[in-house]
Design a protein around this motif. Structure first.
Motif, PDB file in Angstrom:
ATOM      1  N   SER A   1       0.841  -1.195   0.000  1.00  0.00           N
ATOM      2  CA  SER A   1       0.000   0.000   0.000  1.00  0.00           C
ATOM      3  C   SER A   1       0.874   1.242   0.000  1.00  0.00           C
ATOM      4  CB  SER A   1      -0.931   0.016   1.229  1.00  0.00           C
ATOM      5  OG  SER A   1      -0.167   0.092   2.421  1.00  0.00           O
ATOM      6  N   GLY A   2       0.229   2.415  -0.106  1.00  0.00           N
ATOM      7  CA  GLY A   2       0.904   3.686   0.046  1.00  0.00           C
ATOM      8  C   GLY A   2       2.008   3.933  -0.969  1.00  0.00           C
ATOM      9  N   PHE A   3       3.062   4.623  -0.510  1.00  0.00           N
ATOM     10  CA  PHE A   3       4.180   4.938  -1.398  1.00  0.00           C
ATOM     11  C   PHE A   3       4.831   3.675  -1.954  1.00  0.00           C
ATOM     12  CE2 PHE A   3       4.576   9.045   1.125  1.00  0.00           C
ATOM     13  CZ  PHE A   3       4.102   9.842   0.102  1.00  0.00           C
ATOM     14  N   GLY A   4       4.914   2.633  -1.140  1.00  0.00           N
ATOM     15  CA  GLY A   4       5.541   1.402  -1.599  1.00  0.00           C
ATOM     16  C   GLY A   4       4.809   0.793  -2.776  1.00  0.00           C
ATOM     17  N   ARG A   5       3.503   0.755  -2.693  1.00  0.00           N
ATOM     18  CA  ARG A   5       2.695   0.222  -3.800  1.00  0.00           C
ATOM     19  C   ARG A   5       2.843   1.103  -5.043  1.00  0.00           C
ATOM     20  NH1 ARG A   5      -1.227  -3.999  -5.265  1.00  0.00           N
ATOM     21  NH2 ARG A   5      -2.050  -3.209  -7.212  1.00  0.00           N
ATOM     22  N   GLN A   6       2.745   2.402  -4.843  1.00  0.00           N
ATOM     23  CA  GLN A   6       2.860   3.325  -5.969  1.00  0.00           C
ATOM     24  C   GLN A   6       4.228   3.199  -6.642  1.00  0.00           C
ATOM     25  OE1 GLN A   6       2.048   5.797  -8.791  1.00  0.00           O
ATOM     26  NE2 GLN A   6       0.458   5.701  -7.199  1.00  0.00           N
ATOM     27  N   MET A   7       5.274   3.046  -5.837  1.00  0.00           N
ATOM     28  CA  MET A   7       6.616   2.913  -6.387  1.00  0.00           C
ATOM     29  C   MET A   7       6.751   1.614  -7.175  1.00  0.00           C
ATOM     30  SD  MET A   7      10.319   3.196  -4.451  1.00  0.00           S
ATOM     31  CE  MET A   7      10.135   4.968  -4.217  1.00  0.00           C
ATOM     32  N   ALA A   8       6.259   0.521  -6.613  1.00  0.00           N
ATOM     33  CA  ALA A   8       6.333  -0.757  -7.312  1.00  0.00           C
ATOM     34  C   ALA A   8       5.606  -0.688  -8.649  1.00  0.00           C
ATOM     35  CB  ALA A   8       5.746  -1.867  -6.438  1.00  0.00           C
ATOM     36  N   GLU A   9       4.447  -0.075  -8.681  1.00  0.00           N
ATOM     37  CA  GLU A   9       3.678   0.019  -9.918  1.00  0.00           C
ATOM     38  C   GLU A   9       4.431   0.819 -10.975  1.00  0.00           C
ATOM     39  OE1 GLU A   9      -0.040   1.704  -8.784  1.00  0.00           O
ATOM     40  OE2 GLU A   9      -0.866  -0.186  -8.020  1.00  0.00           O
ATOM     41  N   GLN A  10       4.998   1.955 -10.590  1.00  0.00           N
ATOM     42  CA  GLN A  10       5.718   2.782 -11.558  1.00  0.00           C
ATOM     43  C   GLN A  10       6.964   2.071 -12.079  1.00  0.00           C
ATOM     44  OE1 GLN A  10       6.426   6.928 -10.763  1.00  0.00           O
ATOM     45  NE2 GLN A  10       4.528   7.195  -9.612  1.00  0.00           N
ATOM     46  N   LEU A  11       7.687   1.423 -11.179  1.00  0.00           N
ATOM     47  CA  LEU A  11       8.921   0.756 -11.590  1.00  0.00           C
ATOM     48  C   LEU A  11       8.653  -0.435 -12.500  1.00  0.00           C
ATOM     49  CD1 LEU A  11      10.803   0.886  -8.179  1.00  0.00           C
ATOM     50  CD2 LEU A  11      11.399   2.173 -10.255  1.00  0.00           C
TER      51      LEU A  11
ATOM     52  N   ASP B   1      20.186  -2.514  -7.092  1.00  0.00           N
ATOM     53  CA  ASP B   1      20.708  -1.157  -7.212  1.00  0.00           C
ATOM     54  C   ASP B   1      20.220  -0.220  -6.116  1.00  0.00           C
ATOM     55  OD1 ASP B   1      22.007  -1.386 -10.001  1.00  0.00           O
ATOM     56  OD2 ASP B   1      19.984  -2.172 -10.305  1.00  0.00           O
ATOM     57  N   VAL B   2      18.961  -0.397  -5.697  1.00  0.00           N
ATOM     58  CA  VAL B   2      18.366   0.545  -4.750  1.00  0.00           C
ATOM     59  C   VAL B   2      17.613  -0.221  -3.666  1.00  0.00           C
ATOM     60  CG1 VAL B   2      16.930   2.607  -4.478  1.00  0.00           C
ATOM     61  CG2 VAL B   2      17.999   2.129  -6.697  1.00  0.00           C
ATOM     62  N   VAL B   3      17.865   0.156  -2.414  1.00  0.00           N
ATOM     63  CA  VAL B   3      17.119  -0.375  -1.270  1.00  0.00           C
ATOM     64  C   VAL B   3      16.234   0.748  -0.733  1.00  0.00           C
ATOM     65  CG1 VAL B   3      17.267  -1.306   1.075  1.00  0.00           C
ATOM     66  CG2 VAL B   3      18.911  -2.040  -0.682  1.00  0.00           C
TER      67      VAL B   3
ATOM     68  N   HIS C   1      24.136  12.140  -8.771  1.00  0.00           N
ATOM     69  CA  HIS C   1      25.422  11.875  -8.122  1.00  0.00           C
ATOM     70  C   HIS C   1      26.125  13.206  -7.880  1.00  0.00           C
ATOM     71  CE1 HIS C   1      25.083   7.550  -8.748  1.00  0.00           C
ATOM     72  NE2 HIS C   1      24.671   7.805  -9.987  1.00  0.00           N
ATOM     73  N   PRO C   2      26.445  13.526  -6.629  1.00  0.00           N
ATOM     74  CA  PRO C   2      26.195  12.696  -5.449  1.00  0.00           C
ATOM     75  C   PRO C   2      24.711  12.640  -5.098  1.00  0.00           C
ATOM     76  CG  PRO C   2      27.020  14.848  -4.792  1.00  0.00           C
ATOM     77  CD  PRO C   2      27.128  14.802  -6.289  1.00  0.00           C
ATOM     78  N   ALA C   3      24.348  11.644  -4.314  1.00  0.00           N
ATOM     79  CA  ALA C   3      22.952  11.478  -3.919  1.00  0.00           C
ATOM     80  C   ALA C   3      22.510  12.663  -3.060  1.00  0.00           C
ATOM     81  CB  ALA C   3      22.789  10.182  -3.122  1.00  0.00           C
ATOM     82  N   PRO C   4      21.301  13.189  -3.296  1.00  0.00           N
ATOM     83  CA  PRO C   4      20.815  14.258  -2.415  1.00  0.00           C
ATOM     84  C   PRO C   4      20.646  13.740  -0.990  1.00  0.00           C
ATOM     85  CG  PRO C   4      19.046  13.440  -3.838  1.00  0.00           C
ATOM     86  CD  PRO C   4      20.316  12.792  -4.307  1.00  0.00           C
ATOM     87  N   LYS C   5      21.033  14.566  -0.010  1.00  0.00           N
ATOM     88  CA  LYS C   5      20.907  14.133   1.383  1.00  0.00           C
ATOM     89  C   LYS C   5      19.445  14.036   1.807  1.00  0.00           C
ATOM     90  CE  LYS C   5      25.316  15.854   3.171  1.00  0.00           C
ATOM     91  NZ  LYS C   5      25.962  16.739   4.187  1.00  0.00           N
ATOM     92  N   ARG C   6      18.670  15.017   1.394  1.00  0.00           N
ATOM     93  CA  ARG C   6      17.261  15.054   1.768  1.00  0.00           C
ATOM     94  C   ARG C   6      16.432  15.559   0.597  1.00  0.00           C
ATOM     95  NH1 ARG C   6      19.468  15.905   6.874  1.00  0.00           N
ATOM     96  NH2 ARG C   6      18.266  14.934   8.576  1.00  0.00           N
ATOM     97  N   ILE C   7      15.182  15.080   0.535  1.00  0.00           N
ATOM     98  CA  ILE C   7      14.225  15.584  -0.440  1.00  0.00           C
ATOM     99  C   ILE C   7      12.926  15.875   0.293  1.00  0.00           C
ATOM    100  CG2 ILE C   7      12.946  15.135  -2.559  1.00  0.00           C
ATOM    101  CD1 ILE C   7      15.040  13.055  -3.297  1.00  0.00           C
ATOM    102  N   ALA C   8      12.524  17.145   0.335  1.00  0.00           N
ATOM    103  CA  ALA C   8      11.234  17.532   0.910  1.00  0.00           C
ATOM    104  C   ALA C   8      10.199  17.529  -0.204  1.00  0.00           C
ATOM    105  CB  ALA C   8      11.327  18.910   1.557  1.00  0.00           C
TER     106      ALA C   8
ATOM    107  N   ASP D   1      13.465   9.169  -9.590  1.00  0.00           N
ATOM    108  CA  ASP D   1      14.423   9.920 -10.393  1.00  0.00           C
ATOM    109  C   ASP D   1      15.655  10.322  -9.582  1.00  0.00           C
ATOM    110  OD1 ASP D   1      12.691   9.709 -12.530  1.00  0.00           O
ATOM    111  OD2 ASP D   1      11.918  11.759 -12.370  1.00  0.00           O
ATOM    112  N   SER D   2      15.498  10.459  -8.267  1.00  0.00           N
ATOM    113  CA  SER D   2      16.598  10.951  -7.432  1.00  0.00           C
ATOM    114  C   SER D   2      17.790  10.000  -7.408  1.00  0.00           C
ATOM    115  CB  SER D   2      16.112  11.195  -5.997  1.00  0.00           C
ATOM    116  OG  SER D   2      15.914   9.972  -5.294  1.00  0.00           O
TER     117      SER D   2
END
Length: 288
Positions: free
Chosen positions: A13-23, A79-81, A237-244, A232-233
């Motif tokens: 559910s939530g962001f995890g579900r949305q991310m899985a669907e897009q990927l 590649d990404v956790v 490189h380098p990886a952003p420390k934070r994204i608001a 997209d983040s």
């Protein structure tokens, strides 16, 4: 666009579900965890071997290590956790039960810490990767009625900020994501309330209780847009420390940081007054 393999906790559910669907829709491979075995049967039917699924309770530390090891072992390079799984616990601190406190910390904080720890040996061995740690506006700003939720999110942000410095030599990027309110099932689906104490009806902590019980407030954040930015983040490189993410997140964090900085600046003379005199003299000599 290069295909990537992602390990994501909480894709039911939530962001995890949305991310899985897009990927999955764009052709990436996803290893996802769920609390209930059949939660993503529809995605599995649609994408087959492109989706790897395991059941995982984030309070079960040995299981976290076992699932992470199995995912990296079966899928090879990941590649990404994405440390996404978690939930909100709301109510005044005095209202919370000991069991609620322990479960919130075990899930949001300890579970997230152990997920990162379990992943790091694999990421180092493969020569790098990226970790996305889902936090919230509540990881930088605090609101009444969210004391334990804030404790877990402020805690995981401190952990992640230290880890990002520790693992930089291994080509591992770490990014903390701080969404504001989004139209997922987080608020009215997965959030938990403490038992009510009448004494707190006059406290600002009661505001969040009214919101959850009435169930009418609508968040302004678009989860699909937020997730696309998260995805997209990892190409940066380098990886952003934070994204608001979200105007509400930006404004609340800006206000909190500005207020804390002003309070700190006002204490400058007081802070320096506690140094041994020779420390100040040495600093002055260094400048001359």
């Amino acid at each position: 666009m290069a295909q990537r393999t992602w390990f994501i906790t909480g894709i039911n559910s939530g962001f995890g579900r949305q991310m899985a669907e897009q990927l999955l829709a764009r052709g990436d491979r996803v290893a996802g965890t769920v609390r209930h075995a059949n939660a993503v049967d529809d995605l599995k039917a649609a994408y087959g071997d492109q989706l790897w699924v395991a059941r995982l309770d984030m309070t079960d530390v040995p299981a976290i290590y076992a699932v992470v090891d199995r995912a990296f072992g079966e899928l090879g390079r990941t590649d990404v956790v994405v440390s996404n799984a978690g939930y909100g616990l709301f109510g005044a601190a005095e209202e919370l039960t000991n069991e609620q406190i322990a479960h919130q910390i075990d899930t949001n904080l300890i579970g997230s810490i152990q997920l990162v720890r379990a992943s790091l040996p694999h990421l180092r061995a493969q020569g790098g990767g990226h970790i996305l740690q889902l936090s919230t506006v509540g990881g930088q700003a605090a609101f009444p009625g969210g004391s334990l939720y804030h404790a877990t999110k402020w805690g995981i942000e401190g952990f992640a900020e230290a880890v990002m410095q520790e693992v930089a030599p291994f080509n591992i990027g770490v990014t903390i994501v701080e969404p504001g309110g989004a139209r997922t099932n987080f608020r009215y689906g997965s959030s938990k309330l403490a038992p009510r104490l009448e004494a707190y009806d006059v406290s600002p902590a009661s505001h969040v209780r009214r919101i959850l019980e009435e169930g009418t407030a609508v968040s302004i954040g678009d989860p699909a847009k937020m997730v696309k930015i998260m995805i997209d983040s990892v190409a940066q490189h380098p990886a952003p420390k934070r994204i608001a993410l979200g105007s509400d997140s930006f404004q609340a964090i800006h206000q909190a940081l500005t207020g804390r900085l002003a309070a700190l600046e006002a204490q400058r003379a007081l802070a320096f007054s506690t140094d041994f005199p020779e420390a100040g003299a040495s600093a002055a000599a260094d400048k001359s």
